[in-house]
Write a protein that holds these residues in place. Structure first.
Motif, short mmCIF file in Angstrom:
data_model
loop_
_atom_site.label_atom_id
_atom_site.label_comp_id
_atom_site.label_asym_id
_atom_site.label_seq_id
_atom_site.Cartn_x
_atom_site.Cartn_y
_atom_site.Cartn_z
N ALA A 58 50.02 48.30 53.53
CA ALA A 58 50.38 47.14 53.12
C ALA A 58 51.88 47.36 52.29
CB ALA A 58 49.71 46.21 52.40
N LYS A 59 52.87 46.48 52.86
CA LYS A 59 54.21 46.27 52.12
C LYS A 59 54.21 45.73 50.76
CE LYS A 59 58.92 45.15 53.09
NZ LYS A 59 59.91 44.44 53.93
N PHE A 60 53.36 44.62 50.67
CA PHE A 60 53.30 44.21 49.44
C PHE A 60 52.05 44.21 48.80
CE2 PHE A 60 56.60 41.67 51.77
CZ PHE A 60 57.58 42.01 50.90
N PRO A 163 61.95 28.15 66.48
CA PRO A 163 62.22 29.09 65.58
C PRO A 163 63.15 28.91 64.25
CG PRO A 163 62.24 29.89 67.82
CD PRO A 163 62.50 28.52 68.09
N ALA A 164 62.83 29.22 63.28
CA ALA A 164 63.62 29.23 61.99
C ALA A 164 64.54 30.27 61.55
CB ALA A 164 62.87 28.60 61.09
N ALA A 165 65.59 30.43 62.11
CA ALA A 165 66.31 31.87 61.90
C ALA A 165 66.84 32.04 60.44
CB ALA A 165 67.50 31.81 62.66
N GLY A 166 66.71 33.22 60.02
CA GLY A 166 67.33 33.64 58.62
C GLY A 166 66.05 33.48 57.66
N ILE A 167 64.76 33.20 58.04
CA ILE A 167 63.76 33.20 56.77
C ILE A 167 62.58 34.03 57.23
CG2 ILE A 167 62.22 31.58 55.83
CD1 ILE A 167 63.58 29.36 56.82
N GLY A 168 62.88 35.09 56.48
CA GLY A 168 61.86 36.21 56.35
C GLY A 168 62.03 36.94 57.78
N THR A 194 56.70 37.49 55.86
CA THR A 194 57.57 38.76 55.67
C THR A 194 56.55 39.81 55.46
OG1 THR A 194 59.26 39.75 53.98
CG2 THR A 194 57.84 37.95 53.09
N GLY A 195 56.52 40.86 56.21
CA GLY A 195 55.75 42.02 55.83
C GLY A 195 54.19 41.53 56.00
N ASN A 196 53.35 41.75 54.92
CA ASN A 196 52.07 41.33 55.18
C ASN A 196 51.55 39.91 54.45
OD1 ASN A 196 52.77 43.13 52.99
ND2 ASN A 196 50.55 42.83 52.15
N VAL A 197 52.82 39.17 53.87
CA VAL A 197 52.56 37.81 53.43
C VAL A 197 53.06 36.85 54.47
CG1 VAL A 197 53.38 36.49 51.39
CG2 VAL A 197 52.84 39.01 51.24
#
Length: 286
Positions: A58-60, A163-168, A194-197
């Motif tokens: 896991a990243k975080f 889609p919401a660009a630029g967020i995670g 973002t990653g695993n969150v």
């Protein structure tokens, strides 16, 4: 006839010698092959079973405090006259896995009415598991579920998702309207990963006592700004955790956070939930 008998015996004796040599040679070769075959057979049996591939780590491994994940200036801009500027923490049995915080406030503009705003941010972190998959994979699955949940909000009207660009690493914006307490609320929910969150941020507002209903564009803009800050808080917090030399300081901080969280919960018993009627002297239109 008597002379030829001894000669015949000698011929037969000589002929028998190569046959014996061949037999000995064959016996020797078969013994060698037998050893080789036995060796190859035993080595095949001794070879171990291939192990299962391990899942990606896991990243975080922790989460930031949800109530400090969004800047104070942003809170002041998006939730004017917030009852608790520090936010009201949601209940959680493990703040390293799940946490949330909300703000609500009513900006009384006198004869022009009042503007009500409410915002909530939630974090969910997934660990990697050999049986369930990597943390990122599990978070991706939850991300899809949260988008579906936002689109299926009870009483929602004119639901739209994009889609919401630029967020995670990936994010979806869900917008809709909702009528309650005789007022028209405008909602915007940003679900990001973002990653695993997974981060879920909901922002809504309404005009009271004759005040104008906030525009969908303003609500969307505010939700996206706050969601970006929440995602950045996850990534920055992970970076600070990695660089910290010891756990002592972080443990003390966590204890302090838990203490503050309990105090917030006690103070916030009377706070309204998302989009609930604000308590104010302003009289909502009937």
């Amino acid at each position: 006839m008597h002379r030829s008998a001894p000669r015949l015996s000698r011929i037969l004796a000589c002929a028998a010698v190569p046959v014996m040599l061949v037999a000995v040679g064959c016996s020797s070769d078969s013994g060698s092959d037998g050893k080789k075959n036995a060796g190859s057979s035993s080595s095949g049996t001794a070879s171990s079973k291939p192990s299962e591939p391990t899942v990606e780590p896991a990243k975080f491994t922790d989460l930031p405090d949800p109530c400090t994940s969004i800047g104070k200036k942003t809170i002041e801009d998006l939730v004017p006259e917030a009852k608790k500027k520090g936010g009201t923490a949601g209940g959680s049995s493990d703040l390293s896995v799940r946490g949330s915080c909300s703000w609500n406030g009513l900006d009384d503009q006198g004869v022009k009415g009042s503007q009500y705003r409410w915002m909530d941010v939630g974090f969910t972190r997934f660990d990697s598991d050999q049986a369930l998959g990597s943390g990122a994979k599990r978070a991706t699955e939850d991300y899809a579920k949260q988008v579906t949940k936002a689109k299926a909000s009870e009483g929602a009207e004119k639901v739209a998702a994009e889609p919401a660009a630029g967020i995670g690493e990936e994010a979806t914006l869900v917008t809709y309207g909702l009528s309650k307490t005789d007022e028209d609320f405008v909602y915007a929910t940003v679900v990001a990963r973002t990653g695993n969150v997974v981060v879920t941020l909901t922002y809504n507002g309404a005009g009271y006592a004759g005040a104008k209903t906030p525009s969908s564009g303003d609500i969307v803009k505010g939700a996206q700004k706050a969601a970006k800050e929440a995602i950045a808080a996850v990534e920055e917090f992970a970076g600070s955790e990695d660089s910290s030399p010891a756990k002592g300081g972080s443990d003390e901080t966590e204890k302090g956070t838990e203490k503050d969280t309990k105090k917030d919960r006690a103070d916030a018993k009377g706070d309204a939930e998302g989009g609930a009627s604000p308590k104010s002297k302003a009289t909502p239109k009937s």
